[in-house]
Scaffold this motif. Structure first.
Motif, PDB file in Angstrom:
ATOM      1  N   ARG A  12      -5.068 -17.173  12.297  1.00 27.32           N
ATOM      2  CA  ARG A  12      -4.691 -17.473  13.678  1.00 27.32           C
ATOM      3  C   ARG A  12      -4.435 -16.157  14.388  1.00 27.32           C
ATOM      4  NH1 ARG A  12      -6.565 -21.376  12.271  1.00 27.32           N
ATOM      5  NH2 ARG A  12      -5.748 -23.485  12.068  1.00 27.32           N
TER       6      ARG A  12
ATOM      7  N   PHE B  70       5.772 -16.624  12.620  1.00 32.36           N
ATOM      8  CA  PHE B  70       4.874 -16.739  13.763  1.00 32.36           C
ATOM      9  C   PHE B  70       5.219 -15.712  14.832  1.00 32.36           C
ATOM     10  CE2 PHE B  70       5.725 -20.633  11.578  1.00 32.36           C
ATOM     11  CZ  PHE B  70       4.468 -21.172  11.357  1.00 32.36           C
TER      12      PHE B  70
ATOM     13  N   GLU C 271       0.064 -16.021  12.839  1.00 33.53           N
ATOM     14  CA  GLU C 271       0.743 -16.777  11.789  1.00 33.53           C
ATOM     15  C   GLU C 271       0.542 -16.014  10.496  1.00 33.53           C
ATOM     16  OE1 GLU C 271       0.076 -21.116  11.552  1.00 33.53           O
ATOM     17  OE2 GLU C 271      -0.495 -20.785   9.477  1.00 33.53           O
TER      18      GLU C 271
END
Ligand code: 4AD
Ligand code: MG
Length: 478
Positions: free
Chosen positions: A471, A228, A241
């Motif tokens: 993400r 992350f 991510e």
């Protein structure tokens, strides 16, 4: 009983006709009230199901719409039509789930990738994403096979950590403290002693540090998990991510490390070609079409398959950072002031520089070693010149950096000195320094960005299109 069904891929590959089968899947198209193109995700090739006139009543026929799910039992017969060798002549057909054709966003036509990103929960049902995610699966499987066959131990490193493995401060905090009234210390700072773990914690940016601990016992380990990064990069190559594969090997120097990384990348490509030929051929066509939309000057010289075969057959170029800077300084692009960012020894190579080296100058993947120590992480081994470290980045055409790695600093004193210089808190890292205290050995490792590898093999230009649910800054749908 559902599990007696035959998968479309297996059915299409077999010559075994005149047998009864049950197939299930989703309708792609329904023509002439007679021909259903059925897909179950095992391949992009649809199964033709023939519904003879009179088998179904009007109401059922109307419910066979694009997107509806079906269970069909029938006989496998040699197809008289074009495009398939076999088809299924239905003897019974059951609608498992209706799909309102007016509301279903996927029509049997071409949709833009941007549109499909907004309906990422349904895009798996398109040919493009079917191919992309079957390939993603294959590359993940091949990763485990590659390392397992070499005797590496798959080590699960933690997702929640208290350290910043890259020292870049791009972490997502993990906390259970209340936002409105967090407990404070006397000096007004937040008191993390009261937090869930009794200290400040974050999502991991890399499993490397824990990986090194494993390598100091098993000799060779790898991790493969999500990582992350809270870097505010809205590009076609960055995710907040992403998945990373990080092998870590004792008794390896930087050259062993480069050899392994190169062998691994080639292995993955070969595996995909051997096991997902249909999907790669489909994506090769898709990319060719996308390229045709571009102005001539921007089109790439190679098709997808040509590119992949070229990579398998040709060794990667290996140069030092200093060579790279000199090549850039002598380039026509530099002389014509085409680079936006400055070029001089000491800079971090920008993507325009990496692209020039890989796409214009060498026209193949390049491994750059010997970066200035000040632009690299604290754990990289200092070279004898005292200025550069034993780092290696692999740069790939169209992608840029696909691998980052290094030989690690195994000498306790040098490492401690580097950590002091770079303000890395060594008291919290004493577990890491223990490996240098108790039987330290030369060791090395690297991280391959899995999505960038999937981009490379599928030819997809945007990283958001090679992970199921992306993400990125200001975006966390699904
Ligand atoms: O170069 P990086 O930051 O290296 C490390 O994390 C080391 N700890 C690896 C190691 O030596 N074990 O990241 C490694 C790779 C990059 O080369 C890139 O392919 C990918 O991870 N990567 C990203 N991929 C997608 N989105 C991002 N935001 C990424 N940041 C890095
Ligand atoms: Mg890097």
């Amino acid at each position: 009983m559902f599990n007696k069904r035959v998968k479309v891929k297996d059915l299409l590959a077999s010559n075994d006709t005149e047998r009864e089968v049950t197939v299930m899947g989703w309708v792609r198209t329904f023509r002439n009230n007679q021909f259903i193109a059925l897909n179950d995700g095992s391949t992009n090739n649809n199964l033709q199901v023939v519904v003879e006139l009179g088998l179904l009543d009007e109401t059922t026929l109307k419910r066979i719409t694009t997107g509806a799910s079906l269970k069909v039992t029938g006989t496998v017969v040699v197809s008289l039509g074009k495009g398939q060798r076999v088809e299924v002549k239905a003897s019974s057909l059951e609608i498992l789930g209706d799909c309102d054709a007016e509301k279903f966003p996927l029509q049997p036509k071409k949709h833009s990738l941007e549109f499909l990103r907004e309906i990422a929960h349904l895009r798996f049902r398109t040919n493009t994403f079917g191919s992309v995610f079957r390939l993603r699966h294959s590359l993940a499987f091949a990763t485990h096979k590659f390392f397992n066959d070499k005797g590496f131990v798959y080590l699960h490193t933690p997702i929640i950590t208290a350290s910043d493995a890259e020292g870049a401060g791009e972490m997502f905090r993990v906390t259970t403290l209340p936002f409105d009234a967090p407990p404070k210390n006397e000096d007004g700072t937040i008191n993390f002693k009261e937090d869930f773990f009794g200290k400040s914690t974050n999502l991991t940016v890399s499993g490397q540090l824990e990986g090194e601990l494993g390598a100091m016992a098993f000799s060779e380990i790898y991790t493969f998990g999500p990582t992350f990064r809270a870097e505010n990069s809205n590009t076609t190559r960055h995710l907040a991510e992403f998945w990373m594969i990080e092998p870590e090997m004792a008794f390896y120097d930087i050259e062993d490390n480069m050899n392994l990384a190169e062998e691994f990348i080639r292995y993955l490509i070969q595996y995909a070609i051997d096991h997902n030929r249909d999907d790669i051929e489909f994506l090769d066509q898709r990319l060719a079409e996308e390229e045709r939309q571009k102005p001539q000057a921007e089109r790439s010289e190679f098709g997808l398959i040509e590119k992949l075969e070229f990579i398998i057959q040709n060794k990667f170029e290996r140069i030092t950072y200093t060579d790279a800077i000199n090549i850039l300084l002598e380039s026509p692009a530099y002389k014509k002031k085409k680079f936006k960012y400055e070029v001089k020894w000491g800079i971090d190579l920008q993507s325009e520089h990496e692209r020039y080296l890989v796409e214009k100058h060498f026209k193949k993947p390049v491994i750059v070693t010997g970066y200035p120590k000040d632009i690299k992480s604290f754990y990289m081994r200092l070279n004898d010149d005292g200025k550069t470290v034993a780092a290696m980045d692999i740069l790939a055409p169209g992608i840029g950096e696909i691998v980052g790695g290094s030989q690690r600093e195994e000498r306790l004193e040098s490492l401690e000195k580097r950590m002091r210089e770079m303000h890395i808190p060594s008291d919290e890292m004493s577990y890491y320094l223990d490996t240098r205290r108790f039987g330290t050995v030369p060791h090395a490792g690297f991280g391959l960005g899995f999505e960038r590898m999937v981009q490379f093999v599928t030819g997809m230009t945007n990283i958001r299109d090679v992970i199921p649910f992306a993400r990125t800054p200001k975006n966390c749908e699904f």
